[in-house]
Scaffold this motif. Structure first.
Motif, short mmCIF file in Angstrom:
data_model
loop_
_atom_site.label_atom_id
_atom_site.label_comp_id
_atom_site.label_asym_id
_atom_site.label_seq_id
_atom_site.Cartn_x
_atom_site.Cartn_y
_atom_site.Cartn_z
N PHE A 1 0.81 -1.21 0.00
CA PHE A 1 0.00 0.00 0.00
C PHE A 1 0.85 1.27 0.00
O PHE A 1 0.54 2.23 -0.68
CB PHE A 1 -0.93 -0.01 1.22
CG PHE A 1 -1.98 1.04 1.19
CD1 PHE A 1 -3.17 0.83 0.51
CD2 PHE A 1 -1.81 2.26 1.82
CE1 PHE A 1 -4.15 1.80 0.46
CE2 PHE A 1 -2.79 3.24 1.77
CZ PHE A 1 -3.97 3.01 1.10
N LEU B 1 -0.17 2.94 -6.92
CA LEU B 1 -0.30 4.03 -5.95
C LEU B 1 -1.46 4.96 -6.31
O LEU B 1 -2.34 5.23 -5.48
CB LEU B 1 1.03 4.81 -5.90
CG LEU B 1 0.99 6.23 -5.34
CD1 LEU B 1 0.67 6.19 -3.86
CD2 LEU B 1 2.31 6.94 -5.56
N VAL C 1 -4.71 4.83 -3.83
CA VAL C 1 -4.95 6.05 -3.05
C VAL C 1 -6.10 6.85 -3.67
O VAL C 1 -6.92 7.44 -2.96
CB VAL C 1 -3.66 6.91 -2.96
CG1 VAL C 1 -3.93 8.22 -2.24
CG2 VAL C 1 -2.57 6.14 -2.24
N PHE D 1 -11.90 8.49 -4.91
CA PHE D 1 -12.18 9.61 -5.80
C PHE D 1 -12.58 9.12 -7.19
O PHE D 1 -13.60 9.54 -7.74
CB PHE D 1 -10.96 10.53 -5.89
CG PHE D 1 -11.14 11.66 -6.87
CD1 PHE D 1 -11.81 12.81 -6.52
CD2 PHE D 1 -10.64 11.56 -8.17
CE1 PHE D 1 -12.00 13.85 -7.42
CE2 PHE D 1 -10.82 12.59 -9.08
CZ PHE D 1 -11.50 13.74 -8.70
N VAL E 1 -22.63 21.96 -1.26
CA VAL E 1 -22.40 21.01 -2.35
C VAL E 1 -23.69 20.80 -3.14
O VAL E 1 -23.68 20.76 -4.37
CB VAL E 1 -21.90 19.65 -1.78
CG1 VAL E 1 -21.65 18.66 -2.90
CG2 VAL E 1 -20.63 19.85 -0.98
N TYR F 1 -26.99 16.49 -4.48
CA TYR F 1 -25.73 16.43 -3.74
C TYR F 1 -24.69 15.64 -4.54
O TYR F 1 -23.54 16.05 -4.68
CB TYR F 1 -25.94 15.77 -2.36
CG TYR F 1 -24.67 15.70 -1.54
CD1 TYR F 1 -24.22 16.81 -0.83
CD2 TYR F 1 -23.90 14.54 -1.49
CE1 TYR F 1 -23.04 16.75 -0.08
CE2 TYR F 1 -22.73 14.48 -0.75
CZ TYR F 1 -22.31 15.58 -0.04
OH TYR F 1 -21.14 15.54 0.68
N MET G 1 -21.21 17.06 -6.10
CA MET G 1 -19.88 16.48 -5.88
C MET G 1 -19.07 16.48 -7.16
O MET G 1 -17.86 16.63 -7.16
CB MET G 1 -20.02 15.04 -5.39
CG MET G 1 -20.38 14.90 -3.95
SD MET G 1 -20.77 13.19 -3.57
CE MET G 1 -19.16 12.45 -3.65
N HIS H 1 -14.83 26.73 -2.67
CA HIS H 1 -13.97 26.08 -1.67
C HIS H 1 -12.63 25.82 -2.35
O HIS H 1 -12.46 24.81 -3.03
CB HIS H 1 -14.62 24.78 -1.20
CG HIS H 1 -14.05 24.26 0.08
ND1 HIS H 1 -12.72 23.98 0.25
CD2 HIS H 1 -14.62 24.01 1.28
CE1 HIS H 1 -12.51 23.55 1.48
NE2 HIS H 1 -13.65 23.57 2.13
N THR I 1 -9.66 24.98 -1.32
CA THR I 1 -8.90 23.78 -0.95
C THR I 1 -9.48 22.55 -1.66
O THR I 1 -8.73 21.75 -2.25
CB THR I 1 -8.95 23.56 0.57
OG1 THR I 1 -8.61 24.78 1.21
CG2 THR I 1 -8.00 22.47 1.00
N LEU I 2 -10.80 22.43 -1.59
CA LEU I 2 -11.43 21.27 -2.24
C LEU I 2 -11.17 21.28 -3.75
O LEU I 2 -10.93 20.25 -4.36
CB LEU I 2 -12.94 21.31 -2.00
CG LEU I 2 -13.50 20.37 -0.94
CD1 LEU I 2 -15.00 20.53 -0.82
CD2 LEU I 2 -13.15 18.93 -1.25
N LEU J 1 -7.77 20.04 -4.33
CA LEU J 1 -7.70 18.59 -4.10
C LEU J 1 -8.35 17.83 -5.26
O LEU J 1 -7.86 16.77 -5.68
CB LEU J 1 -8.38 18.23 -2.77
CG LEU J 1 -7.61 18.66 -1.52
CD1 LEU J 1 -8.45 18.39 -0.26
CD2 LEU J 1 -6.28 17.93 -1.40
N TYR J 2 -9.44 18.36 -5.79
CA TYR J 2 -10.07 17.76 -6.97
C TYR J 2 -9.10 17.80 -8.15
O TYR J 2 -8.97 16.83 -8.90
CB TYR J 2 -11.34 18.52 -7.34
CG TYR J 2 -12.62 17.93 -6.80
CD1 TYR J 2 -12.88 17.92 -5.43
CD2 TYR J 2 -13.58 17.40 -7.64
CE1 TYR J 2 -14.05 17.39 -4.93
CE2 TYR J 2 -14.76 16.87 -7.15
CZ TYR J 2 -15.00 16.87 -5.80
OH TYR J 2 -16.16 16.35 -5.30
N SER K 1 -6.34 15.30 -7.58
CA SER K 1 -6.88 13.94 -7.72
C SER K 1 -7.16 13.63 -9.20
O SER K 1 -6.95 12.50 -9.65
CB SER K 1 -8.18 13.80 -6.93
OG SER K 1 -7.97 14.08 -5.58
#
Lengths: 128, 517
Positions: B168, B187, B191, B195, B290, B322, B326, B333, B335-336, B339-340, B343
């Protein structure tokens, strides 16, 4: 400001929790500390690590509420784990502080279930 | 778990990945870019890099847009309210054949600039789900097929990964490229599994009406509009063919805000402009959550009287909303959003490394057996991955190089940019076919060069040089420049490593040099 602090507070447990789970593997422990892995309860460390990951979600929900927190939490966990993996690959010694915390916590019995722990543990010689 | 099941899953994972990998990469790459579509728009439309307005006058916007829409006999016009990500009022009107888009000053309604590029919202974003194949909604069906395949590959990938827990946290950056490629694939796959699975699933949910048209047809036979009324509270009306003025829009928006307990509007749509049967829909801004429940309030355009609303979604629709939210990432946002984006890039890396591993693990074997398909797969993998990245960068570079005219050589400027994108993409495939030995290195160099060229051209054409762009509050464009610079560095490192490895391979076996990617 509080939002930023909560964000860092959410990411830190993800990194430390991920590192704790990673250091249960013998190869990773050796790569980080340069020493053989001591005996100890792996399951407890994994449980504590997983608990820390859960803290990430809790902090994320506290910061952004349920709607966005439930999105932010898992993504921060994935980010934390990715940071641990890349660190293990490129600079494993950077995780030494986490290894020392795990080691000391285990010897102080903060992490129970380690009856065979050494009096003088190998990581005592590691410079912090 | 039986070995036969694992083998069958391995077969599914391998061949499904090979067949839909190129399509999946295109969808993932465009989706990743679409996460920052408004920011890329600011980069591609320098005139819209303005400060967020202190005041907004919907009536002033209407004074500009309504006469234009009536003169063009538009069936509707609308305006997107300014936000931090899009500081202008983006207004448009739709005629029977085309859409005209203008950026207005939100306070005065004065036209800042016409939109002469599709930008990210008009190109990267629709490409993500429609692939610009509109016949029989073929693009949406292909995107749905790719999403289903992604979900199947997420599951089969877990099944076939024997040491999923043991490995992992393992990433071995070693000389043997095949090992590193597989580790990177594992990986990014493991991980990014939640998502990748959720983003594919929510993508399917959004187009549920397309993929399962029977439900709507059975529940609302002969009345497709009835579904929109019941679900979203957005009724439509046919024109009465009697002219009438539009009642003050500002009062309608104020009334909608009063009914929403002060929440801000996101969009205002005027249907049948200039007609007595005009309807005005005011949608709520959902950027703080959201769930995309717009709580639409509908007004009679001629009188300003409330017709319906605010429309409350049913619990089922709230859940659906919702899940859609997503995927859309229209929330505020940062930060989100980042992160999107990361990802999404990891998803692209997952698909690209899957391709690479397929080639690396079979190259010698196929060469010995004289199998011809390898060259085709290599061309497909390079063109679909590096080639698409290069074409996207060419789209940005073209935006800076083409003169700011409505048409160029008889082609609308916006579509000229798209043509350049297509030509560069085709050239990338051609180069992969003609120069298989050095194609990865060449295209890495080209990507790095295009990133640098885009940043330099932005500086030359607008004067927004980093970090001054950020200091002036133009963070959107400065952010794009920064990502481009990071891309240039990464491409340069990749090119150097590929070059070094090809030298080693050449020294070891001159005949096989370049046969590996």
């Amino acid at each position: 400001m509080i939002a930023s602090i909560l964000l860092v507070a959410a990411l830190l447990p993800a990194i430390v929790g991920g590192a704790m789970i990673a250091l249960v593997r013998r190869a990773h422990w050796t790569a980080v500390t340069g020493l053989p892995m001591p005996n100890g309860s792996r399951r407890t460390k994994v449980t504590v690590g997983a608990g820390l990951l859960l803290f990430t979600v809790v902090f994320a929900v506290l910061r952004d509420g349920w709607g966005m927190g439930l999105l932010l939490g898992p993504l921060l966990i994935a980010t934390g784990i990715a940071i641990v993996i890349v660190t293990l690959a490129l600079q494993p010694r950077a995780l030494l502080p986490v290894a020392i915390i795990v080691d000391r916590a285990a010897r102080q019995r903060f992490l129970p279930g380690n009856p065979t722990w050494h009096q003088q543990h190998p990581t005592d010689d590691i410079e912090q | 778990m039986s070995e036969a099941f694992r083998i069958s899953m391995n077969w599914l994972h391998t061949w499904m990945g090979l067949v839909v990998g190129a399509l999946l990469f295109a969808i993932f790459w465009m989706g990743t870019l679409a996460v920052f579509d408004r920011e890329i728009d600011r980069w591609m439309m320098p005139a819209t890099r303005v400060a967020v307005p202190a005041a907004v006058s919907v009536d002033a916007i209407a004074r500009t847009m309504h006469p234009l829409a009536v003169a063009a006999k538009a069936r509707r016009w609308g305006v997107q309210m300014p936000t931090a990500r899009q500081p202008t009022a983006r207004a448009y009107y739709d005629t029977a054949t085309e859409r005209q888009v203008l950026h207005l000053d939100p306070a005065t309604g004065v036209v800042i600039a016409p939109e002469r590029t599709l930008g990210a919202t008009g190109f990267f974003y629709p490409f993500h789900f429609s692939l610009f194949i509109h016949h029989w909604k073929m693009g949406e069906w292909l995107a749905g097929l790719a999403a289903m395949a992604m979900m199947a590959m997420c599951v089969s990938g877990v099944v076939i990964h024997r040491r999923i827990f043991a490995d992992f946290f393992t990433l071995r950056i070693v000389r043997k490229a095949q090992r590193t490629t597989l580790d990177l694939h594992n990986l990014t796959g493991v991980v990014g599994l939640p998502f990748n699975f959720l983003i594919s699933f929510t993508g399917l949910v959004i187009f549920m009406g397309t993929y399962l048209p029977g439900i709507q047809a059975v529940l609302y036979p002969g009345e497709p509009a009835a579904f929109a009324v019941e679900a979203y509270g957005t009724p439509l009306a046919s024109p009465a063919k009697q002219p009438a003025d539009l009642a003050p829009l500002g009062a309608m928006v104020a009334e909608a805000q009063r009914r929403w307990a002060g929440a801000a509007p996101a969009t205002v749509l005027v249907f049948n402009p200039g007609d007595r049967a005009a309807l005005v829909h005011v949608h709520q801004d959902t950027g703080a959550r959201v769930t995309m429940d717009a709580n639409t309030v509908v007004f009679d355009g001629a009188t300003g009287r409330v017709v319906a609303g605010p429309h409350r979604y049913s619990p089922t629709l709230m859940t659906l909303s919702y899940l859609s939210g997503m995927h859309y990432t229209w929330f505020r946002h940062a930060t989100l959003r980042w992160l999107y984006f990361v990802s999404g890039l990891a998803g692209c890396a997952l698909i690209a490394t899957g391709f690479l591993f397929w080639i690396q693990s079979r190259a010698k074997q196929h060469a010995k057996a004289g199998v011809r398909g390898m060259a085709l797969v290599r061309v497909l993998s390079v063109g679909a991955t590096a080639g698409l990245v290069l074409a996207s960068l060419a789209f940005l570079v073209a935006n800076r190089l083409l003169p700011d005219l409505p048409t160029i050589a008889g082609v609308p400027r916006a579509w000229m940019e798209v043509r350049i994108f297509c030509v560069v993409w085709l050239l990338a495939f051609a180069q992969a076919w003609l120069r298989p030995r050095t194609v990865w290195r060449d295209q890495s160099v080209a990507i790095g060069g295009a990133c640098l060229a885009a940043v330099l051209l932005d500086w030359v054409t607008t004067g927004d040089v980093l970090p001054l762009g950020g200091e002036a509050g133009r963070w959107s464009a400065a952010g794009v420049d920064l990502v481009l610079l990071c891309g240039a560095v990464l491409a340069w490192i990749s090119a150097r490593r590929l070059h070094a490895r090809s030298q080693i391979v050449t020294r070891r076996d001159p005949r096989s040099a370049g046969s590996k990617p």
